[in-house]
Design a protein around this motif. Structure first.
Motif, PDB file in Angstrom:
ATOM      1  N   LEU A 252     -17.491  49.121  15.502  1.00  0.00           N
ATOM      2  CA  LEU A 252     -17.414  49.038  14.045  1.00  0.00           C
ATOM      3  C   LEU A 252     -17.868  50.335  13.378  1.00  0.00           C
ATOM      4  N   CYS A 253     -18.871  50.990  13.911  1.00  0.00           N
ATOM      5  CA  CYS A 253     -19.255  52.309  13.372  1.00  0.00           C
ATOM      6  C   CYS A 253     -18.077  53.267  13.457  1.00  0.00           C
ATOM      7  N   PHE A 254     -17.376  53.211  14.589  1.00  0.00           N
ATOM      8  CA  PHE A 254     -16.219  54.079  14.772  1.00  0.00           C
ATOM      9  C   PHE A 254     -15.090  53.683  13.835  1.00  0.00           C
ATOM     10  N   GLY A 255     -14.755  52.405  13.791  1.00  0.00           N
ATOM     11  CA  GLY A 255     -13.610  51.955  12.999  1.00  0.00           C
ATOM     12  C   GLY A 255     -13.798  52.120  11.512  1.00  0.00           C
ATOM     13  N   LEU A 256     -15.020  51.906  11.025  1.00  0.00           N
ATOM     14  CA  LEU A 256     -15.268  51.950   9.579  1.00  0.00           C
ATOM     15  C   LEU A 256     -15.620  53.347   9.073  1.00  0.00           C
ATOM     16  N   ASN A 257     -16.376  54.103   9.886  1.00  0.00           N
ATOM     17  CA  ASN A 257     -16.930  55.361   9.395  1.00  0.00           C
ATOM     18  C   ASN A 257     -16.587  56.577  10.254  1.00  0.00           C
ATOM     19  N   ALA A 258     -15.729  56.388  11.258  1.00  0.00           N
ATOM     20  CA  ALA A 258     -15.397  57.468  12.197  1.00  0.00           C
ATOM     21  C   ALA A 258     -16.651  58.028  12.865  1.00  0.00           C
ATOM     22  N   ASP A 259     -17.661  57.170  13.016  1.00  0.00           N
ATOM     23  CA  ASP A 259     -18.927  57.562  13.632  1.00  0.00           C
ATOM     24  C   ASP A 259     -18.778  57.450  15.140  1.00  0.00           C
ATOM     25  N   GLN A 260     -18.869  58.596  15.840  1.00  0.00           N
ATOM     26  CA  GLN A 260     -18.641  58.616  17.274  1.00  0.00           C
ATOM     27  C   GLN A 260     -19.927  58.814  18.068  1.00  0.00           C
ATOM     28  N   ALA A 261     -21.066  58.623  17.437  1.00  0.00           N
ATOM     29  CA  ALA A 261     -22.339  58.824  18.121  1.00  0.00           C
ATOM     30  C   ALA A 261     -22.647  57.649  19.047  1.00  0.00           C
ATOM     31  N   VAL A 262     -23.360  57.947  20.151  1.00  0.00           N
ATOM     32  CA  VAL A 262     -23.843  56.898  21.044  1.00  0.00           C
ATOM     33  C   VAL A 262     -24.857  56.051  20.286  1.00  0.00           C
ATOM     34  N   LYS A 263     -24.759  54.734  20.432  1.00  0.00           N
ATOM     35  CA  LYS A 263     -25.648  53.821  19.701  1.00  0.00           C
ATOM     36  C   LYS A 263     -26.321  52.831  20.647  1.00  0.00           C
TER      37      LYS A 263
END
Length: 267
Positions: free
Chosen positions: A24-35
């Motif tokens: 969801l971080c990737f899909g919503l915010n293009a956030d590609q960081a390890v979580k």
């Protein structure tokens, strides 16, 4: 429906497919960081626990996804699958070249499990730590010795592990921690390397002890050593080795003209 346990093999495959990026971080915010996160059931059905039934979500998004809402519309399984498949396609096409600008090695599931095992067992995060008999690795991970040897040979080719001459004992190379720590949630030595380089530049002396770096950044050897060995291997600082430097990988490092350039280009 009864809850189906998520097997270790399934957990590893999902981790490899998504490289611990929150869908969801990737899909919503293009956030590609390890979580830091958990495996979520896409259909919210805990009786289905195959690879296709799961997705990696950060802790806040996992809580949000599983929560029932009375007013606003929540995330649908179809939406989650679309984001997940887009992330998997990106990782597969780029070999996981993500925002931090590097490509993680193409691990097999067995190789990933073994590499993660060594990263988790390491106390100081440096070459030779730990040294584990291959037969013990196989027992710990419920593999046959032959399966463990094949996976370790793959890791040798990637320069992540090495073995003694009799191929009975395996131990990590420094590169193991640069590659595995972000994937298993220990930390990110490449990001930490920037902080180390900044400290070295600001230091009054050209020679900077690793113990001083660790103390100033409030890190122990496990976090400091991988960042420093990355800088040394890439010519950003020069090493000053000495007998008896343990638990530190080196006694100290020396700044070079490349140190300032590394920090400038990392900004």
């Amino acid at each position: 429906m009864p809850r189906a346990p998520i097997t270790e093999q399934v957990s590893v495959e999902v981790a490899l497919k998504g490289r611990r990026r929150c869908v969801l971080c990737f899909g919503l915010n293009a956030d590609q960081a390890v979580k830091a996160g958990q495996l979520a059931h896409v259909e919210r059905d805990s009786s289905r626990s195959g690879v296709d039934d799961l997705a990696w979500l950060c802790l806040p998004h996992h809580d949000e996804y599983d929560s029932k809402r009375s007013q606003s519309r929540g995330f649908s399984p179809k939406e989650l699958r679309a984001y997940r498949d887009e992330l998997y396609d990106l990782i597969a096409s780029s070999r996981a070249t993500m925002a931090i600008g590097r490509a993680h090695p193409p691990f097999t599931p067995d190789a990933f499990r073994i590499a993660a095992h060594f990263a988790a067992r390491s106390i100081d995060g440096r070459q030779w730590d730990p040294q584990i008999p291959i037969s013990v690795v196989a027992t710990d991970l419920e593999m046959t010795v032959d399966e463990a040897r094949i996976a370790i040979e793959d890791l040798q080719e990637l320069r992540l592990l090495d073995t003694d001459g009799s191929m009975s004992m395996a131990f990590p190379q420094d590169r193991l921690f640069w590659e595995l720590d972000p994937l298993v949630g220990v930390g990110d030595p490449l990001r930490d390397a920037v902080d180390v380089a900044r400290f070295v530049i600001a230091h009054d002396d050209d020679f900077v002890d690793l113990a001083e770096i660790g103390s100033a950044l409030d890190w122990g050897p496990r976090r400091t050593n991988p960042a420093v060995t990355f800088l040394v291997a890439h010519g950003v600082v020069e090493p000053r080795a000495a007998m008896g430097s343990a638990p530190w990988a080196l006694l100290s490092v020396i700044r070079t003209p490349s140190t300032r350039r590394f920090v400038r280009e990392a900004v």
